[in-house]
Motif scaffolding. Sequence first.
Motif, PDB file in Angstrom:
ATOM      1  N   SER A 276      -8.902  20.879  71.673  1.00 51.48           N
ATOM      2  CA  SER A 276      -8.627  22.304  71.511  1.00 51.48           C
ATOM      3  C   SER A 276      -9.056  22.780  70.134  1.00 51.48           C
ATOM      4  O   SER A 276      -9.033  22.018  69.165  1.00 51.48           O
ATOM      5  CB  SER A 276      -7.127  22.589  71.699  1.00 51.48           C
TER       6      SER A 276
ATOM      7  N   TYR B 247      -8.614  26.329  67.453  1.00 47.20           N
ATOM      8  CA  TYR B 247      -7.825  27.536  67.201  1.00 47.20           C
ATOM      9  C   TYR B 247      -8.715  28.609  66.609  1.00 47.20           C
ATOM     10  O   TYR B 247      -9.457  28.358  65.651  1.00 47.20           O
ATOM     11  CB  TYR B 247      -6.680  27.224  66.238  1.00 47.20           C
TER      12      TYR B 247
ATOM     13  N   SER C 181      -8.570  25.844  79.345  1.00 43.42           N
ATOM     14  CA  SER C 181      -7.599  26.922  79.173  1.00 43.42           C
ATOM     15  C   SER C 181      -7.958  27.773  77.963  1.00 43.42           C
ATOM     16  O   SER C 181      -8.625  27.310  77.032  1.00 43.42           O
ATOM     17  CB  SER C 181      -6.176  26.360  78.991  1.00 43.42           C
TER      18      SER C 181
ATOM     19  N   THR D  45      -5.567  30.361  75.622  1.00 47.28           N
ATOM     20  CA  THR D  45      -4.161  30.709  75.493  1.00 47.28           C
ATOM     21  C   THR D  45      -3.908  31.522  74.230  1.00 47.28           C
ATOM     22  O   THR D  45      -4.349  31.130  73.145  1.00 47.28           O
ATOM     23  CB  THR D  45      -3.293  29.439  75.437  1.00 47.28           C
TER      24      THR D  45
ATOM     25  N   VAL E 161      -1.487  32.651  71.270  1.00 47.12           N
ATOM     26  CA  VAL E 161      -0.352  32.018  70.605  1.00 47.12           C
ATOM     27  C   VAL E 161       0.157  32.915  69.484  1.00 47.12           C
ATOM     28  O   VAL E 161      -0.582  33.735  68.937  1.00 47.12           O
ATOM     29  CB  VAL E 161      -0.739  30.637  70.034  1.00 47.12           C
TER      30      VAL E 161
ATOM     31  N   ILE F 236      -5.920  32.615  69.186  1.00 53.36           N
ATOM     32  CA  ILE F 236      -6.204  32.097  70.522  1.00 53.36           C
ATOM     33  C   ILE F 236      -6.540  30.607  70.413  1.00 53.36           C
ATOM     34  O   ILE F 236      -7.274  30.202  69.508  1.00 53.36           O
ATOM     35  CB  ILE F 236      -7.359  32.863  71.177  1.00 53.36           C
TER      36      ILE F 236
ATOM     37  N   THR G   9      -9.505  25.486  74.898  1.00 48.99           N
ATOM     38  CA  THR G   9      -9.609  24.060  75.157  1.00 48.99           C
ATOM     39  C   THR G   9     -10.840  23.796  76.016  1.00 48.99           C
ATOM     40  O   THR G   9     -10.793  23.951  77.236  1.00 48.99           O
ATOM     41  CB  THR G   9      -8.353  23.539  75.879  1.00 48.99           C
TER      42      THR G   9
END
Length: 242
Positions: free
Chosen positions: A32, A34, A82, A84, A86, A238, A241
């Motif tokens: 992943s 960021y 994914s 996501t 955060v 965000i 991944t």
Amino acid sequence: LHLQLHDSYTNWGFASAFAVPLSNDPDGQIASVYLPLTSFDRASRSGFQCNSSNCKLNTNSIDGMDVYVLFQEGGFDVNIESITAVTVKPNLTVPTVSFDSPSEVEKLLQSTKYEAKSLGEKNYHELCVAISKSFLESVSKASNGVSERVKCVARNSINASIPEDFTKPQACSLWRGSLASLLGDDANDSSNLEGCDELTSTEGNTVASFVIEKDTNTISSSEKENSASNVEVSKTGIVITP
């Protein structure tokens, strides 16, 4: 790669750059990255960039996203597990990689230097930074084939603060200089060497000079788009991944 967000207030797309981390797993490995919302600042539409300060992403009205694979030579395959939103920056790490020889490390380092320079010349300074930083992160956490001194230089480069008033071209140049410091090419900047001169050995194989290898298919001429819509993101960043 670019993750590009769209909002309902403008026709511009706002992209943030990232690189898929290195891995020894031939079948691929889930990792992943960021992306802070502040990094979605490359505004473009139909190949044209908006350089106005008025081109800003409205994080309260995001209604779509695209994933672009840029300058990828030959065939490629990207699987996104994914994406996501955060509210807190996660503690992420790159996969641990192992290298067999100094020539393996050096080949990848030279390739990354070349491609970072090429991306900067194409005005993709964000991608220049992304591939340089990703390479240094992999080197800093390598389990074998990279000397402790080189790991130290890579860590110093990653942890160095970038002045807030730096432009994107200046940031690209700074990260390219960090790559050069691994090879001892940047004689004008010894800051990345602080505390590293006494470190000379590795566990396992010993690598005397600075270097890695992987097929860095990062620069060429094709791009790929996948779209999604109705994404609500009014957070701090965000996690993607690949």
